[in-house]
Design an enzyme around this catalytic site. Structure first.
Site, short mmCIF file in Angstrom:
data_model
loop_
_atom_site.label_atom_id
_atom_site.label_comp_id
_atom_site.label_asym_id
_atom_site.label_seq_id
_atom_site.Cartn_x
_atom_site.Cartn_y
_atom_site.Cartn_z
N LYS A 1 11.06 81.52 44.79
CA LYS A 1 10.76 82.06 43.45
C LYS A 1 11.60 81.30 42.43
O LYS A 1 12.80 81.11 42.61
CB LYS A 1 11.08 83.55 43.40
C1 R5P Z 1 15.51 90.26 39.75
O1 R5P Z 1 15.89 91.37 39.50
C2 R5P Z 1 14.42 90.08 40.64
O2 R5P Z 1 14.44 88.96 41.46
C3 R5P Z 1 13.07 90.23 40.00
O3 R5P Z 1 12.22 90.56 41.02
C4 R5P Z 1 12.57 88.98 39.30
O4 R5P Z 1 13.43 88.56 38.30
C5 R5P Z 1 11.15 89.17 38.78
O5 R5P Z 1 11.10 90.09 37.80
P1 R5P Z 1 10.84 89.70 36.28
O6 R5P Z 1 9.42 89.23 36.21
O7 R5P Z 1 11.08 90.96 35.53
O8 R5P Z 1 11.79 88.58 35.92
#
Ligand code: R5P
Length: 300
Positions: free
Chosen positions: A203
């Site tokens: 990610k």
């Molecule tokens: C961090 O808290 C996590 O990895 C989230 O799942 C990630 O940041 C994705 O969430 P957002 O789209 O709110 O950034």
């Protein structure tokens, strides 16, 4: 009961048809074992090679985030529109009924809060519990360039090793500390390190310019986080540009659950990711769904 007398001679062997041996559809995953590939095929849609993961794991370090005050009320209704749920085991067990039956990517790191150093994480879920919950993948953060870089890489390496024993893939999340840059050079470094230590997918955040180079240099799929809440047209444009530049979908949280209409937004994001809907068309879809859902709520 077995009937030895009734064993018939087989006739349908089709010796003229070679046994099929298909290539796995996902980048970098062709040499994985059956269980790994099967779990990845539940995360990424085989017909598009992409995924819409709904991320609601934010509470593990920042408490009741806006839009996630009540996961049972805020997130459960969105589950049918997501390909995958990404969350902590606590959220899953308390607030998502097993009958929802969506693949789960389990947040397996913890150990810090927004009040302390973000990179100081540990592996906070035992592999046995991930198996017990039927996780399709486990996730932890790598914080490249941060104070606890080494520890965070060790966490992900451990997940990869234990997950590999049981056929469970690992998602490496490129965590960005508050003061860290978000450019091509940084994400090329971070995503490539994740892939080289054996993460099955990564990610990252979307950034310009150069996202396409980072996606190309990463030998496993990249999904993008949404980041801070943006106006809906901008978030849809970001998802479009990311997929167009090589992302295999999104792992999106705040831009969905903090939207004026989360159910409309996740469906519009799905149209971008899986149907290549252009941002303008996806926003129109969002507006139509939002109006429709609003009408239905008013009628109830
Ligand atoms: C961090 O808290 C996590 O990895 C989230 O799942 C990630 O940041 C994705 O969430 P957002 O789209 O709110 O950034």
């Amino acid at each position: 009961m077995a009937d030895k007398d009734d064993i018939r001679e087989g006739k349908n062997f089709h010796p003229e048809i070679p046994h099929e041996s298909e290539n796995f559809f996902l980048k970098g995953s062709n040499s994985l074992d059956w269980g790994m590939q099967n779990r990845l095929a539940r995360i990424f849609r085989p017909d598009t090679g992409r995924t819409v993961m709904l991320a609601f794991d934010h509470g593990y370090f920042q408490g009741p985030t806006t839009g996630l005050e009540r996961i049972d009320l805020d997130i459960r209704p969105l589950a049918p529109f997501a390909d995958v749920l990404m969350c902590t085991r606590g959220a899953l067990r308390t607030s998502i009924p097993p009958s929802v039956a969506k693949p789960v990517v389990l947040r397996c790191s913890a150990g810090q809060s927004i009040l302390t150093e973000l990179s100081n994480e540990l592996i906070a879920v035992d592999i046995e519990d991930a198996i017990r919950l039927g996780a399709c993948a486990m996730a932890a953060q790598v914080y490249i360039g941060a104070e606890y870089e080494h520890k965070s890489i060790a966490n992900v390496a451990r997940l990869i090793d234990t997950g590999t024993r049981y056929g469970i893939p690992t998602l490496a999340v490129t965590g960005v500390g508050a003061d860290m840059t978000r450019d091509e050079r940084y994400f090329a470094l971070a995503t490539r390190i994740c892939a080289e230590i054996g993460a099955h997918y990564v990610k990252s955040y979307y950034f310009e310019p150069g996202f396409e180079n980072v996606a190309a240099a990463c030998p496993v799929p990249i999904v993008i986080a949404g980041g801070k809440k943006l106006p809906e047209p901008d978030a849809l444009e970001m998802a479009y540009k990311a997929c167009d530049a090589g992302a295999a979908g999104v792992d999106m949280g705040r831009n969905i659950f903090q939207s004026d209409s989360p159910a409309a937004m996740i469906q519009a994001v799905g149209a971008v990711v899986h149907d290549n809907a252009k941002p303008g068309a996806a926003f129109e879809m969002y507006e139509d769904l939002k109006a429709d859902l609003g009408d239905r709520q008013a009628a109830e």
